[in-house]
Design a protein around this motif. Structure first.
Motif, PDB file in Angstrom:
ATOM      1  N   LEU A  16       9.059  14.200  40.344  1.00 23.38           N
ATOM      2  CA  LEU A  16       9.255  15.582  40.772  1.00 23.38           C
ATOM      3  C   LEU A  16      10.688  16.018  40.509  1.00 23.38           C
ATOM      4  O   LEU A  16      11.613  15.221  40.639  1.00 23.38           O
ATOM      5  CB  LEU A  16       8.983  15.728  42.267  1.00 23.38           C
ATOM      6  CG  LEU A  16       7.543  15.672  42.758  1.00 23.38           C
ATOM      7  CD1 LEU A  16       7.516  15.914  44.261  1.00 23.38           C
ATOM      8  CD2 LEU A  16       6.679  16.688  42.046  1.00 23.38           C
ATOM      9  N   PRO A  17      10.882  17.305  40.181  1.00 23.14           N
ATOM     10  CA  PRO A  17      12.254  17.823  40.127  1.00 23.14           C
ATOM     11  C   PRO A  17      12.769  17.891  41.548  1.00 23.14           C
ATOM     12  O   PRO A  17      12.120  18.465  42.423  1.00 23.14           O
ATOM     13  CB  PRO A  17      12.088  19.217  39.519  1.00 23.14           C
ATOM     14  CG  PRO A  17      10.692  19.606  39.864  1.00 23.14           C
ATOM     15  CD  PRO A  17       9.897  18.331  39.848  1.00 23.14           C
ATOM     16  N   GLN A  18      13.884  17.280  41.842  1.00 27.30           N
ATOM     17  CA  GLN A  18      14.374  17.192  43.215  1.00 27.30           C
ATOM     18  C   GLN A  18      15.378  18.296  43.508  1.00 27.30           C
ATOM     19  O   GLN A  18      16.062  18.788  42.635  1.00 27.30           O
ATOM     20  CB  GLN A  18      15.025  15.828  43.462  1.00 27.30           C
ATOM     21  CG  GLN A  18      14.035  14.675  43.387  1.00 27.30           C
ATOM     22  CD  GLN A  18      12.949  14.759  44.435  1.00 27.30           C
ATOM     23  OE1 GLN A  18      13.217  14.963  45.611  1.00 27.30           O
ATOM     24  NE2 GLN A  18      11.704  14.584  44.006  1.00 27.30           N
ATOM     25  N   GLY A  19      15.465  18.658  44.800  1.00 30.99           N
ATOM     26  CA  GLY A  19      16.488  19.601  45.237  1.00 30.99           C
ATOM     27  C   GLY A  19      15.949  20.980  45.499  1.00 30.99           C
ATOM     28  O   GLY A  19      16.437  21.660  46.373  1.00 30.99           O
ATOM     29  N   GLY A  20      14.968  21.432  44.777  1.00 32.92           N
ATOM     30  CA  GLY A  20      14.420  22.741  45.028  1.00 32.92           C
ATOM     31  C   GLY A  20      15.420  23.823  44.730  1.00 32.92           C
ATOM     32  O   GLY A  20      16.343  23.677  43.966  1.00 32.92           O
ATOM     33  N   ALA A  21      15.246  24.936  45.371  1.00 34.79           N
ATOM     34  CA  ALA A  21      16.062  26.084  45.120  1.00 34.79           C
ATOM     35  C   ALA A  21      17.480  25.844  45.521  1.00 34.79           C
ATOM     36  O   ALA A  21      17.780  25.259  46.523  1.00 34.79           O
ATOM     37  CB  ALA A  21      15.522  27.290  45.863  1.00 34.79           C
TER      38      ALA A  21
END
Length: 241
Positions: A214-219
């Motif tokens: 998953l791409p981590q950190g989000g917005a």
């Protein structure tokens, strides 16, 4: 556009994203006259359309080829709707455009996929999801906890803006990236420390089974997403550790 220009534009976009995210959730309780906005089409981070194009997410949701094609078209149409808009227009129209994007993608999914996607979004955003009103209410965060989380996210965004400005003015971009990564990790730890042991356990459950890739950190580098609906009064029991 040169490689340097593309890099700086990407960083600037992420910062704009985080600023809008923080305002969007708090607007549910106290909407401003002129809602702030973030560009993000909210895509590649924790909550928006482009998370659906991540291969790990597609596999986890067991999307069919037809669903993938439909989601791609919805995302393409969303990006096209932003073309030619001024920054001011993007800010004013983004909430409506975002809702339309989410509604259209939601219509493509079945109930099982929607439920799992909710978990994946929280998982991808990590501790920054604690700033979302829905998450805060589910965990029964107290008013004091909500305020602490807001202060931490605001402080993180301020520090990141300063780091960006330094790089934009000729500073070391590699050092900036390393500094931001460190700030994200430290802020995530501080956010989780606000929770009680039971709340931490509940927050882990809200994320479901771990999805690799998953791409981590989000917005907003993981510090966007809102302020738990603003400073709420009398919400549940608990406190920090």
């Amino acid at each position: 556009m040169s490689r340097t220009s593309r890099f700086m534009f990407a960083i600037l976009s992420l910062m704009v994203i985080g600023a809008f995210a923080a305002c969007q959730a708090s607007a549910a309780d106290d909407p401003p006259a002129n809602p702030p906005a973030r560009q993000r089409g909210q895509g590649g981070g924790g909550r928006g359309g482009n998370l659906y194009t991540n291969e790990a997410v597609q596999k986890e949701l067991a999307l069919t080829d037809e669903q993938k094609d439909s989601i791609k078209k919805i995302n393409d149409d969303f990006r096209a709707s932003l073309t030619g808009l001024s920054q001011e227009d993007r800010q004013s129209k983004m909430p409506e455009l975002r809702k339309g994007l989410e509604d259209k993608i939601g219509a493509v999914l079945n109930d099982t996929q929607k439920a799992r996607m909710k978990e994946i979004r929280i998982q991808a955003r990590g501790a920054s999801a604690l700033a979302d009103k829905e998450v805060a209410e589910a965990l029964k965060l107290t008013d004091d906890q909500v305020n602490k989380i807001k202060d931490l996210t605001d402080s993180a965004m301020k520090d990141m803006r300063e780091a960006f400005q330094s790089a934009a003015n000729g500073g070391d971009r590699t050092a900036m990236r390393e500094k931001m990564t460190k700030m994200r990790t430290e802020t995530s730890e501080k956010l989780l420390a606000v929770l009680t042991a039971d709340q931490k356990t509940a927050f882990e459950k809200m994320q479901g089974a771990k999805v690799e890739g998953l791409p981590q950190g989000g917005a907003g580098f993981g510090f966007g997403g809102g302020a738990g609906g603003g400073r709420r009064g009398g919400a549940g029991n608990g406190g920090g550790n």
